[in-house]
Motif scaffolding. Structure first.
Motif, short mmCIF file in Angstrom:
data_model
loop_
_atom_site.label_atom_id
_atom_site.label_comp_id
_atom_site.label_asym_id
_atom_site.label_seq_id
_atom_site.Cartn_x
_atom_site.Cartn_y
_atom_site.Cartn_z
N ARG A 63 -39.93 60.94 26.16
CA ARG A 63 -39.14 60.68 27.63
C ARG A 63 -39.97 61.58 28.70
N GLN A 64 -40.39 62.83 28.31
CA GLN A 64 -40.90 63.64 29.25
C GLN A 64 -42.28 63.04 29.72
N SER A 65 -43.14 62.55 28.93
CA SER A 65 -44.61 62.26 28.92
C SER A 65 -44.55 61.05 29.91
N LEU A 66 -43.59 60.30 30.14
CA LEU A 66 -43.28 59.19 31.13
C LEU A 66 -42.60 59.54 32.31
N TRP A 67 -41.58 60.14 31.88
CA TRP A 67 -40.54 60.38 32.85
C TRP A 67 -40.89 61.43 34.00
N VAL A 68 -41.74 62.26 33.46
CA VAL A 68 -42.49 63.30 34.74
C VAL A 68 -43.25 62.76 35.78
N ILE A 69 -43.93 61.58 35.25
CA ILE A 69 -44.82 60.86 36.08
C ILE A 69 -44.22 59.94 37.18
N MET A 70 -43.11 59.22 36.72
CA MET A 70 -42.32 58.28 37.29
C MET A 70 -41.52 59.07 38.49
N THR A 71 -40.75 60.25 37.94
CA THR A 71 -40.10 61.02 38.80
C THR A 71 -40.97 61.22 40.20
N ALA A 72 -42.15 61.80 39.78
CA ALA A 72 -43.06 62.48 40.69
C ALA A 72 -43.24 61.41 41.58
N LYS A 117 -44.86 70.85 49.17
CA LYS A 117 -45.36 71.79 48.82
C LYS A 117 -44.41 73.18 48.20
N GLN A 118 -43.20 73.41 49.03
CA GLN A 118 -42.50 74.34 48.56
C GLN A 118 -41.78 73.87 47.28
N TYR A 119 -41.49 72.52 47.18
CA TYR A 119 -40.73 71.68 46.14
C TYR A 119 -41.63 72.02 44.72
N ALA A 120 -42.97 71.65 45.03
CA ALA A 120 -43.82 71.75 43.75
C ALA A 120 -43.74 73.30 43.36
N ILE A 121 -43.90 74.06 44.33
CA ILE A 121 -44.19 75.58 43.85
C ILE A 121 -43.18 76.00 43.05
N SER A 122 -41.72 75.77 43.52
CA SER A 122 -40.51 76.13 43.01
C SER A 122 -40.45 75.72 41.46
N LEU A 164 -49.00 62.83 45.13
CA LEU A 164 -49.87 63.66 44.42
C LEU A 164 -49.50 65.07 44.22
N ILE A 165 -48.65 65.39 45.41
CA ILE A 165 -47.95 66.83 45.44
C ILE A 165 -46.91 67.09 44.58
N TYR A 166 -46.30 65.92 44.59
CA TYR A 166 -45.11 65.84 43.45
C TYR A 166 -45.58 65.56 42.07
N LEU A 167 -46.79 64.94 42.03
CA LEU A 167 -47.20 65.00 40.64
C LEU A 167 -47.71 66.20 40.01
N LEU A 168 -48.19 66.94 40.94
CA LEU A 168 -48.66 68.28 40.41
C LEU A 168 -47.48 69.03 40.42
N GLY A 169 -46.39 69.12 41.20
CA GLY A 169 -45.30 69.78 41.02
C GLY A 169 -44.44 69.61 39.85
N ARG A 170 -44.57 68.16 39.44
CA ARG A 170 -43.62 67.68 38.16
C ARG A 170 -44.48 67.78 36.96
N GLY A 171 -45.80 67.49 37.16
CA GLY A 171 -46.89 67.38 36.22
C GLY A 171 -47.31 68.75 35.62
N MET A 229 -55.88 59.25 52.51
CA MET A 229 -55.10 59.30 51.89
C MET A 229 -53.84 58.74 52.63
N SER A 230 -52.88 58.09 52.34
CA SER A 230 -51.57 57.93 52.99
C SER A 230 -50.71 58.92 52.98
N LYS A 231 -49.52 59.04 53.58
CA LYS A 231 -48.51 60.01 53.54
C LYS A 231 -47.89 59.79 52.11
N GLN A 232 -47.70 58.60 51.77
CA GLN A 232 -46.87 58.58 50.47
C GLN A 232 -47.89 58.95 49.37
N GLY A 233 -49.05 58.59 49.41
CA GLY A 233 -50.20 59.22 48.42
C GLY A 233 -49.95 60.41 48.41
#
Length: 471
Positions: free
Chosen positions: A254-263, A141-146, A9-16, A1-5
């Protein structure tokens, strides 16, 4: 997986994960609170968000843009010292504003709500600055955990305070306490990093950050108007109950979509900035194309799927006294969120990459004016649905204006053929879900069965178009 991916993915978990917790909170709060009380909370939280945007947003945007450039420790110390000075300056201004408000406000209940809101403003502002430093340093990772810890404690504190008899102020206080606790547990090192370097304050850096960040302050202030001013208009013309009904529907959509797009944006845009700084325009454009395709591949099917299964989602999450109004509003808010998401998370990036952020002001000023005028004239005529129309039209105006103007600053790549294929795939999936759902009797089973089936259908259509969802 690329660095972007990996980062996305981590941000998706951290926001999702926090997004799921927030859905749980919305479900609980709409069963424990009346629409009037929820409307009061929504207005107070919107006011905190507005002050946070106007007073602290320039700090966060300057950090994201300049921290990757500073490689020497001496420069970083001066940067953090300037950030600390900016935080204290903004904090002092917010205190003056709040004291002035308290002086003219006779209502004791509202005064106590304002005290809690000020505490929330300061804690949220520092928390978001600390997260921006983690993001700029790619400490994903620290971002997501926080984020996950904060959301969990906010829900636990919120339920506890509501059962103790607190109402709107209890939810605000719960968020503030959870932010303080998370900062102490996860972000103490960021606090030391910022405040111990206050003595290295660099006036030149500070003024440069202001020059870069202030246009964002104006931009996001205007964005707030066409995102959230409708709540104030509804409250003024229709009352707190209608404000609460509208706010619940808006927040869920808003949250349903915004969380994913933000991540996705959190993981991808810093990589585009680094590519531009280190490898030039071609490398940045390649990264930007990947960013846009990733955003489209995930946000589009989520939006059309949500619109198709709107009633099922509302019945599962929202309390009964809020549900009927939410079902009428949500499809339009989802569509509007999709539009403003692509504005914020793609087209606006041209202004940032081209270092002409002041031009961001014009699309949002235009959209804010449209929103205010429409709210003034049609809320009294069409009620809450008038606010929905105002929001949708202003979002569309902002998207088109940003797309046209940003390409004059930095010519963002537009992979039109791939984008069209993703849009068609998402629309076909949404239509099939809408047609199929009435064949299943149980609403909850519809959601449980059709959501994964719709995902598989969407991925299959993409494959027919020779687009790999899992790339």
């Amino acid at each position: 997986m690329s660095k972007q991916g990996k980062h996305s993915l981590i941000y998706l978990l951290g926001r999702g994960v926090p997004g799921l917790i927030n859905f749980a909170a919305l479900s609980i709060y709409t069963r424990l609170l009346s629409p009037e009380v929820y409307g009061r909370y929504a207005l107070a939280y919107s006011s905190v968000t507005l002050l946070n945007t106007l007073l602290f947003q320039w700090i966060r945007m300057s950090l994201l843009r300049y921290l990757p450039k500073f490689r020497h420790e001496e420069d970083k110390r001066e940067l953090y010292g300037s950030i600390a000075a900016g935080f204290f300056t903004a904090g002092f201004l917010s205190l003056i504003l709040v004291l002035g408000t308290l002086w003219i406000l006779p209502n004791e209940e509202l005064r106590s709500l304002i005290y809690v809101a000020l505490l929330l403003l300061w804690t949220e502002a520092f928390f978001e600055i600390a997260l921006e430093i983690l993001r700029s340093n790619l400490e994903v990772k620290q971002y997501a955990i926080s984020f996950m810890i904060k959301s969990t404690f906010a829900l636990l504190f919120g339920i506890t305070l509501l059962h103790l008899g607190f109402e709107a102020s209890g939810i605000l206080l719960a968020i503030a306490l959870s932010t303080i606790l998370t900062t102490g547990l996860c972000l103490r090192h960021i606090g030391k990093l910022i405040f111990k370097n206050l003595r290295y304050f660099n006036r030149t850096f500070f003024l440069e950050f202001l020059q870069y960040g202030i246009p964002f302050t104006i931009t996001f202030g205007m964005t707030f108007i066409f995102n959230s001013s409708d709540r104030y208009f509804i409250n003024y013309f229709l009352g707190e109950k209608e404000t609460g009904l509208y706010a619940v529907a808006y927040d869920l959509a808003r949250q349903s979509l915004w969380v994913i797009m933000t991540a996705i944006n959190l993981g991808s845009f810093p990589l585009a900035i680094r590519a531009l700084e280190n490898d030039g325009v071609n490398a940045a454009n390649n990264q930007l194309s990947e960013n846009l395709i990733l955003l489209l591949k995930i946000a589009m099917p989520l939006a059309f799927g949500f619109m198709a299964l709107n009633s099922e989602v509302v019945d599962l999450i929202i309390g009964e006294q809020f549900a009927e109004e939410a079902k009428k509003i949500i499809p339009y808010i989802v569509l509007g969120t999709l539009m403003v998401g692509f504005k914020n998370f793609y087209f606006d990036q041209g202004f940032q990459l081209g270092k002409r952020t002041y031009l961001q002001i014009y699309p949002v000023i235009l959209a804010a004016v449209v929103n205010i005028l429409l709210n003034l004239f049609i809320i009294t005529w069409l009620g809450v649905f008038g606010a929905v129309i105002s929001t949708l039209v202003s979002f569309f105006v902002a998207l088109i204006a940003s797309a046209i103007l940003s390409r004059r600053v930095y010519k963002l790549p537009l992979p039109l053929l791939s984008s069209l294929k993703i849009l068609i795939s998402s629309m076909i999936m949404g239509l099939l879900l809408y047609l199929a759902k009435n064949s299943i009797a149980s609403a909850h089973f519809r959601l449980l069965f059709l959501a994964p089936v719709g995902s598989l259908v969407y991925i299959g259509i993409l494959r027919l178009f020779k687009i790999n969802f899992f790339r």
